[in-house]
Design an enzyme around this catalytic site. Structure first.
Site, PDB file in Angstrom:
ATOM      1  N   LYS A 195      23.367  32.072  39.646  1.00  0.00           N
ATOM      2  CA  LYS A 195      24.800  31.800  39.831  1.00  0.00           C
ATOM      3  C   LYS A 195      25.015  31.193  41.213  1.00  0.00           C
ATOM      4  CE  LYS A 195      29.189  34.249  40.625  1.00  0.00           C
ATOM      5  NZ  LYS A 195      29.817  35.581  40.747  1.00  0.00           N
ATOM      6  N   ASP A 200      34.466  31.505  45.847  1.00  0.00           N
ATOM      7  CA  ASP A 200      35.182  32.146  44.740  1.00  0.00           C
ATOM      8  C   ASP A 200      36.500  32.707  45.237  1.00  0.00           C
ATOM      9  OD1 ASP A 200      35.990  33.353  42.427  1.00  0.00           O
ATOM     10  OD2 ASP A 200      34.579  35.026  42.558  1.00  0.00           O
ATOM     11  N   LYS A 207      41.920  36.691  44.281  1.00  0.00           N
ATOM     12  CA  LYS A 207      41.416  37.840  45.021  1.00  0.00           C
ATOM     13  C   LYS A 207      42.302  38.120  46.225  1.00  0.00           C
ATOM     14  CE  LYS A 207      36.458  36.909  44.214  1.00  0.00           C
ATOM     15  NZ  LYS A 207      36.013  38.166  43.594  1.00  0.00           N
ATOM     16  N   ASP A 218      28.969  34.020  47.246  1.00  0.00           N
ATOM     17  CA  ASP A 218      28.943  34.192  45.794  1.00  0.00           C
ATOM     18  C   ASP A 218      27.914  33.285  45.119  1.00  0.00           C
ATOM     19  OD1 ASP A 218      29.883  35.753  43.711  1.00  0.00           O
ATOM     20  OD2 ASP A 218      31.414  34.310  43.115  1.00  0.00           O
ATOM     21  N   ASP A 277      38.693  35.501  37.544  1.00  0.00           N
ATOM     22  CA  ASP A 277      37.768  36.016  38.559  1.00  0.00           C
ATOM     23  C   ASP A 277      36.486  36.550  37.936  1.00  0.00           C
ATOM     24  OD1 ASP A 277      36.957  36.529  41.140  1.00  0.00           O
ATOM     25  OD2 ASP A 277      37.876  38.520  41.219  1.00  0.00           O
ATOM     26  N   GLU A 279      34.248  34.660  36.551  1.00  0.00           N
ATOM     27  CA  GLU A 279      33.762  33.296  36.303  1.00  0.00           C
ATOM     28  C   GLU A 279      32.245  33.183  36.334  1.00  0.00           C
ATOM     29  OE1 GLU A 279      32.568  33.611  40.210  1.00  0.00           O
ATOM     30  OE2 GLU A 279      34.437  34.330  39.346  1.00  0.00           O
ATOM     31  N   ARG A 281      29.868  34.876  34.939  1.00  0.00           N
ATOM     32  CA  ARG A 281      29.244  34.966  33.603  1.00  0.00           C
ATOM     33  C   ARG A 281      29.482  33.691  32.795  1.00  0.00           C
ATOM     34  NH1 ARG A 281      32.588  40.263  32.387  1.00  0.00           N
ATOM     35  NH2 ARG A 281      32.236  40.328  34.643  1.00  0.00           N
TER      36      ARG A 281
END
Length: 428
Positions: A195, A200, A207, A218, A277, A279, A281
């Site tokens: 990933k 993010d 967030k 991230d 949030d 995202e 996956r």
């Protein structure tokens, strides 16, 4: 500048330095006292403390220093603001050990620097490019390609495309093939999927500041799998490994994806967006589908995927989830041999039913009061052909520390690179 000598002793410090003192000082230099069974942890703490005293020119002295002692001193000593000032003479290493240390210093420090990089200095394409450059610098048996922006949509890689379309910086999939045999028909031993969310914000599920301020990190899963492959190559990896990095920003704009949108993946699984949030996956799903096409013997993905994993294990362990207990144990054994902390969290068939949707096959956010790390892993299983065998998911809970402690400076740790490199060697 005077070089400070650093000695290592298993004897306790003189009482004048305080009860169970970590350090003592003399005209000869500084002595680290590690009389406990946790001597590597003690050495790491000492490195952290010595750096905090502004000592940047030093020499490790004496036969008590072995490879792991040298390395753990550096783990604690390294600080993102001052590491470039350090001038360290390592101690008591033979040629093979010195080469291994040099490889760790180059590759794991690359991993830490890449994770620490501010988001405005690292776009999805820059992350993909610097990762490809690292691997290519270690072997001539590497090929790679990028799919970026609209090319993702054209190739039906809708997870990465959808998450990244809200940013002015195009999303990117890096596909890299390390094939030392140079035979295009050589089977792929392992596929690594990372990933690479370079920032993010949470998207429209925004967030709060205290959770967003570390989101430069991230992309830690992408950096981890890249560093692991690089370290394994430096150790002589001979099997074919393919690397997929799923790189994107997750931002808010008029083009950003929204709650209620539906992504239709090329394996005919549809996903309703219930939380923008969640995202990670969504982009990993594309990487896993690409990996399926390679028919690898083993499939491993790494991601800073859930806050739930960090609640479970803190910043101190990476979380491991898998349906394959034998393969899980192999990773845990490899991690223990490399002095890196992993902890296995539960993953069962019933977790695969805990993210229902009224409009799509599944939703991207689990039901309330369910195990978030487990449901996230279960979500990914919908994109793995044979999810019950030969697949590992690593939720990278130990990637980044928001604040310093006795062992670590603030920032990226590099934890996991050694363990995963060891596993790649073991799976040859």
């Amino acid at each position: 500048m005077t070089t400070m000598s650093i000695f290592l002793s298993r004897s306790p410090a003189d009482e004048k330095w305080g009860k169970s003192a970590l350090l003592s000082y003399s005209e000869q230099g500084i002595t680290i006292h590690c009389s406990t069974t946790q001597h590597l942890e003690t050495i790491q703490k000492a490195g952290r403390k010595i750096e905090s005293q502004g000592i940047y020119d030093l020499q490790l002295v004496g036969d008590a220093w072995d490879l792991e002692a040298n390395w753990h001193f550096w783990l604690g000593y390294r600080h993102p603001k001052t590491y470039h000032k350090a001038k360290i003479t390592w101690s008591n290493l033979n040629q093979t050990e010195q080469q291994e240390l040099n490889n760790r210093l180059a590759i794991i420090d690359w991993t830490r620097n890449t994770i620490n990089q501010p988001a405005d200095e690292q776009s999805p394409m820059q992350l993909a490019q610097c990762s490809a450059d690292l691997i290519s610098s270690l072997s001539k048996h590497v090929t790679f390609k990028y799919l970026a922006g609209e090319m993702l949509k054209d190739n039906n890689l809708m997870g990465i495309y959808t998450v990244g379309k809200g940013s002015s910086r195009p999303p990117v999939l890096l596909e890299l093939d390390y094939n030392p045999s140079q035979d295009k028909d050589t089977p792929v031993s392992v596929c690594l999927v990372g990933k690479g969310i370079t920032f993010d914000s949470g998207g429209y599920s925004l967030k709060p500041t205290q959770f967003m301020e570390t989101m430069r990190a991230d992309m830690g899963g992408a950096a981890l799998v890249t560093g692991a492959l690089a370290l394994a190559i430096s150790r002589g990896l001979q099997s074919r490994v393919k690397l997929y990095l799923c790189c994107a920003d997750n931002l808010v704009s008029g083009d950003a994806f929204k709650l209620g949108d539906i992504i239709r993946y090329r394996n005919d699984v549809s996903v309703e967006i219930e939380n923008t949030d969640a995202e990670g996956r969504l982009v990993l799903a594309d990487g896993l589908l690409c990996a399926n096409d390679d028919n690898p013997k083993y499939l491993i993905d790494c991601a800073t995927l859930t806050g739930a994993a960090k609640v479970a294990v803190g910043n101190d362990y990476h979380s491991l989830l898998s349906f394959d207990q034998a393969l899980s144990q192999r990773l845990l054994t490899c991690a223990q041999a490399e002095y890196e902390p992993f902890w296995q969290l539960p993953l069962a068939e019933f977790h695969r039913s805990q993210f229902p949707s009224s409009f799509a096959d599944i939703g991207n956010s689990g039901l309330p009061n369910t195990a978030g790390a487990s449901t996230a892993a279960a979500f990914l299983s919908y994109f793995v052909n044979n999810y019950q065998n030969n697949w590992l998911h690593i939720d990278c809970s130990a990637t980044f520390r928001k604040s310093a402690n006795a062992l670590w400076a603030t920032g990226a740790t590099g934890v996991g690179v050694r363990a995963l490199a060891n596993l790649l060697m073991a799976l040859e």
